[in-house]
Scaffold this motif. Structure first.
Motif, PDB file in Angstrom:
ATOM      1  N   VAL A  24     -22.633 -22.818 -23.900  1.00  0.00           N
ATOM      2  CA  VAL A  24     -22.910 -24.300 -23.729  1.00  0.00           C
ATOM      3  C   VAL A  24     -22.196 -24.854 -25.058  1.00  0.00           C
ATOM      4  N   HIS A  25     -21.544 -25.955 -24.412  1.00  0.00           N
ATOM      5  CA  HIS A  25     -20.848 -26.757 -25.594  1.00  0.00           C
ATOM      6  C   HIS A  25     -21.341 -28.314 -25.234  1.00  0.00           C
ATOM      7  N   THR A  26     -21.269 -29.119 -26.257  1.00  0.00           N
ATOM      8  CA  THR A  26     -21.460 -30.304 -26.071  1.00  0.00           C
ATOM      9  C   THR A  26     -20.433 -31.246 -26.615  1.00  0.00           C
ATOM     10  N   GLU A  27     -20.024 -32.445 -26.256  1.00  0.00           N
ATOM     11  CA  GLU A  27     -19.089 -33.223 -26.520  1.00  0.00           C
ATOM     12  C   GLU A  27     -17.668 -32.532 -26.783  1.00  0.00           C
ATOM     13  N   ILE A  28     -17.379 -31.750 -25.769  1.00  0.00           N
ATOM     14  CA  ILE A  28     -16.279 -30.909 -25.594  1.00  0.00           C
ATOM     15  C   ILE A  28     -15.024 -31.552 -24.829  1.00  0.00           C
ATOM     16  N   HIS A  29     -13.908 -31.533 -25.568  1.00  0.00           N
ATOM     17  CA  HIS A  29     -12.658 -32.161 -24.957  1.00  0.00           C
ATOM     18  C   HIS A  29     -12.199 -30.928 -23.820  1.00  0.00           C
ATOM     19  N   LEU A  30     -11.918 -31.408 -22.585  1.00  0.00           N
ATOM     20  CA  LEU A  30     -11.333 -30.575 -21.694  1.00  0.00           C
ATOM     21  C   LEU A  30     -10.090 -30.920 -20.944  1.00  0.00           C
ATOM     22  N   ARG A  31      -9.141 -30.057 -21.009  1.00  0.00           N
ATOM     23  CA  ARG A  31      -7.708 -30.576 -20.590  1.00  0.00           C
ATOM     24  C   ARG A  31      -7.560 -30.434 -19.081  1.00  0.00           C
ATOM     25  N   LEU A  32      -7.834 -31.585 -18.315  1.00  0.00           N
ATOM     26  CA  LEU A  32      -7.840 -30.978 -16.939  1.00  0.00           C
ATOM     27  C   LEU A  32      -6.222 -31.178 -16.270  1.00  0.00           C
ATOM     28  N   ALA A  33      -5.490 -31.824 -16.922  1.00  0.00           N
ATOM     29  CA  ALA A  33      -4.064 -31.550 -16.673  1.00  0.00           C
ATOM     30  C   ALA A  33      -3.176 -31.901 -17.890  1.00  0.00           C
ATOM     31  N   ASP A  66     -20.250 -34.666 -21.872  1.00  0.00           N
ATOM     32  CA  ASP A  66     -21.417 -34.704 -22.514  1.00  0.00           C
ATOM     33  C   ASP A  66     -21.794 -33.043 -22.762  1.00  0.00           C
ATOM     34  N   VAL A  67     -21.914 -32.187 -21.810  1.00  0.00           N
ATOM     35  CA  VAL A  67     -22.530 -30.802 -21.858  1.00  0.00           C
ATOM     36  C   VAL A  67     -21.447 -30.158 -20.920  1.00  0.00           C
ATOM     37  N   ALA A  68     -20.888 -28.928 -21.270  1.00  0.00           N
ATOM     38  CA  ALA A  68     -20.195 -27.915 -20.298  1.00  0.00           C
ATOM     39  C   ALA A  68     -20.608 -26.747 -20.658  1.00  0.00           C
ATOM     40  N   VAL A  69     -20.848 -25.974 -19.582  1.00  0.00           N
ATOM     41  CA  VAL A  69     -21.454 -24.401 -19.700  1.00  0.00           C
ATOM     42  C   VAL A  69     -20.113 -23.743 -18.975  1.00  0.00           C
ATOM     43  N   PHE A  70     -19.836 -22.807 -20.021  1.00  0.00           N
ATOM     44  CA  PHE A  70     -18.865 -21.786 -19.484  1.00  0.00           C
ATOM     45  C   PHE A  70     -19.416 -20.490 -19.268  1.00  0.00           C
ATOM     46  N   LEU A  71     -18.771 -19.443 -18.647  1.00  0.00           N
ATOM     47  CA  LEU A  71     -19.257 -18.201 -18.307  1.00  0.00           C
ATOM     48  C   LEU A  71     -18.605 -17.302 -19.395  1.00  0.00           C
ATOM     49  N   GLU A  72     -17.709 -17.505 -20.070  1.00  0.00           N
ATOM     50  CA  GLU A  72     -17.148 -16.756 -21.045  1.00  0.00           C
ATOM     51  C   GLU A  72     -16.678 -17.928 -22.270  1.00  0.00           C
ATOM     52  N   LYS A  73     -16.579 -17.474 -23.349  1.00  0.00           N
ATOM     53  CA  LYS A  73     -16.131 -18.212 -24.525  1.00  0.00           C
ATOM     54  C   LYS A  73     -14.988 -18.779 -24.295  1.00  0.00           C
ATOM     55  N   PRO A  74     -14.685 -20.122 -24.447  1.00  0.00           N
ATOM     56  CA  PRO A  74     -13.152 -20.557 -24.179  1.00  0.00           C
ATOM     57  C   PRO A  74     -12.340 -19.877 -25.379  1.00  0.00           C
ATOM     58  N   THR A  75     -11.191 -19.620 -24.966  1.00  0.00           N
ATOM     59  CA  THR A  75     -10.153 -18.977 -25.796  1.00  0.00           C
ATOM     60  C   THR A  75      -9.226 -20.277 -26.602  1.00  0.00           C
ATOM     61  N   GLU A  76      -9.341 -21.539 -25.855  1.00  0.00           N
ATOM     62  CA  GLU A  76      -8.395 -22.603 -26.265  1.00  0.00           C
ATOM     63  C   GLU A  76      -9.582 -23.505 -27.050  1.00  0.00           C
ATOM     64  N   GLU A  77      -8.758 -24.321 -28.260  1.00  0.00           N
ATOM     65  CA  GLU A  77      -9.631 -25.070 -28.541  1.00  0.00           C
ATOM     66  C   GLU A  77     -10.176 -26.340 -27.763  1.00  0.00           C
ATOM     67  N   ILE A  78      -9.234 -26.802 -26.647  1.00  0.00           N
ATOM     68  CA  ILE A  78      -9.446 -27.442 -25.588  1.00  0.00           C
ATOM     69  C   ILE A  78      -9.123 -26.710 -24.401  1.00  0.00           C
ATOM     70  N   PRO A  79     -10.137 -26.549 -23.940  1.00  0.00           N
ATOM     71  CA  PRO A  79     -10.098 -25.452 -22.701  1.00  0.00           C
ATOM     72  C   PRO A  79      -9.202 -26.077 -21.391  1.00  0.00           C
ATOM     73  N   HIS A 127     -18.334 -23.657 -15.666  1.00  0.00           N
ATOM     74  CA  HIS A 127     -19.082 -23.462 -14.598  1.00  0.00           C
ATOM     75  C   HIS A 127     -19.563 -24.545 -14.447  1.00  0.00           C
ATOM     76  N   VAL A 128     -20.395 -25.364 -15.320  1.00  0.00           N
ATOM     77  CA  VAL A 128     -21.209 -26.733 -15.048  1.00  0.00           C
ATOM     78  C   VAL A 128     -20.848 -27.528 -16.073  1.00  0.00           C
ATOM     79  N   VAL A 129     -20.611 -28.605 -15.729  1.00  0.00           N
ATOM     80  CA  VAL A 129     -20.501 -29.794 -16.532  1.00  0.00           C
ATOM     81  C   VAL A 129     -21.689 -30.850 -16.364  1.00  0.00           C
ATOM     82  N   ALA A 130     -22.060 -31.303 -17.353  1.00  0.00           N
ATOM     83  CA  ALA A 130     -23.269 -32.417 -17.245  1.00  0.00           C
ATOM     84  C   ALA A 130     -22.826 -33.688 -17.813  1.00  0.00           C
TER      85      ALA A 130
END
Length: 160
Positions: A55-64, A72-85, A90-93
Motif C-alpha cells: 500500500v502507498h499513499t499520495e503516490i504519483h502514477l505515470r499513466l502515459a 490518494d491510495v494505491a495498492v500493488f501486488l508487488e513492490k513497484p520498481t520505479e519511483e513513479i510506477p 491492483h487497487v486505487v482509491a
C-alpha cells in the motif's frame, strides 16, 4: 512544460498532477480526507503479512509519458520498481475533498480504468459513502471487497 521539469519541481501544498504538459492543482484534503486516507491504508497494512499487498499513499502514477496522476491510495501486488510506477496498481482509491469537481473525479476514474486498474474505489467522507468505478460506471456500494484475497472493508473501518 516538459515532464522532466515537473519531476524536478517541489510544491507548497499537495503536488499537482501533470496532464499533457499542464499542471492541474489538487484540493488540499483537510482533516476528514487525511483521516480516511490513513484508516484505509491501515486496513490494507493489516493484511500485508497474509497477502502480497503493498500500500502507498499520495503516490504519483505515470499513466502515459505525458500524464502523471497522484492517487490518494494505491495498492500493488508487488513492490513497484520505479519511483513513479508506470504499471497499474491492483487497487486505487480516491477520497473526495471539499471543492472537488464531480466531472474531474469521473475523468480521473475513467482514465484509471482505461489504464487497466482492476479495482477503482471512491470514498466520500462527507456523505460516508463508498462507490466503485467499473465498466458500468460509478455506483455506490455497501462495502469494498477484494474477493481474490477474501478481504472486505466496511464503512465503519474508515469513517468515524
Amino acid at each position: 512544460m516538459p515532464v522532466e521539469e515537473y519531476l524536478r519541481m517541489s510544491f507548497d501544498g499537495p503536488d499537482p498532477e501533470y496532464l499533457d504538459g499542464e499542471l492541474r492543482e489538487r484540493n488540499l484534503g483537510g482533516k476528514a480526507h487525511g483521516r480516511t486516507q490513513a484508516k484505509l491504508a491501515i486496513c490494507f497494512g493489516k493484511h500485508e503479512h497474509r497477502f502480497p499487498l503493498k500500500v502507498h499513499t499520495e503516490i504519483h502514477l505515470r499513466l502515459a509519458p505525458m500524464r502523471i496522476r497522484v492517487a490518494d491510495v494505491a495498492v500493488f501486488l508487488e513492490k513497484p520498481t520505479e519511483e513513479i510506477p508506470s504499471s497499474p496498481p491492483h487497487v486505487v482509491a480516491e477520497i473526495v475533498s471539499p471543492g472537488d469537481r464531480y466531472q474531474e473525479i469521473l475523468e480521473k476514474l475513467k482514465e484509471y480504468r482505461g489504464w487497466g486498474i482492476r479495482h477503482i474505489w471512491l470514498l466520500d467522507p462527507a456523505s460516508q459513502t463508498f462507490s466503485v468505478y467499473d465498466d458500468a460506471g460509478l455506483r455506490e456500494v455497501a462495502a469494498f471487497g477484494l474477493p481474490d484475497f477474501e478481504l472486505t472493508i466496511q464503512k465503519s473501518d474508515v469513517f468515524e
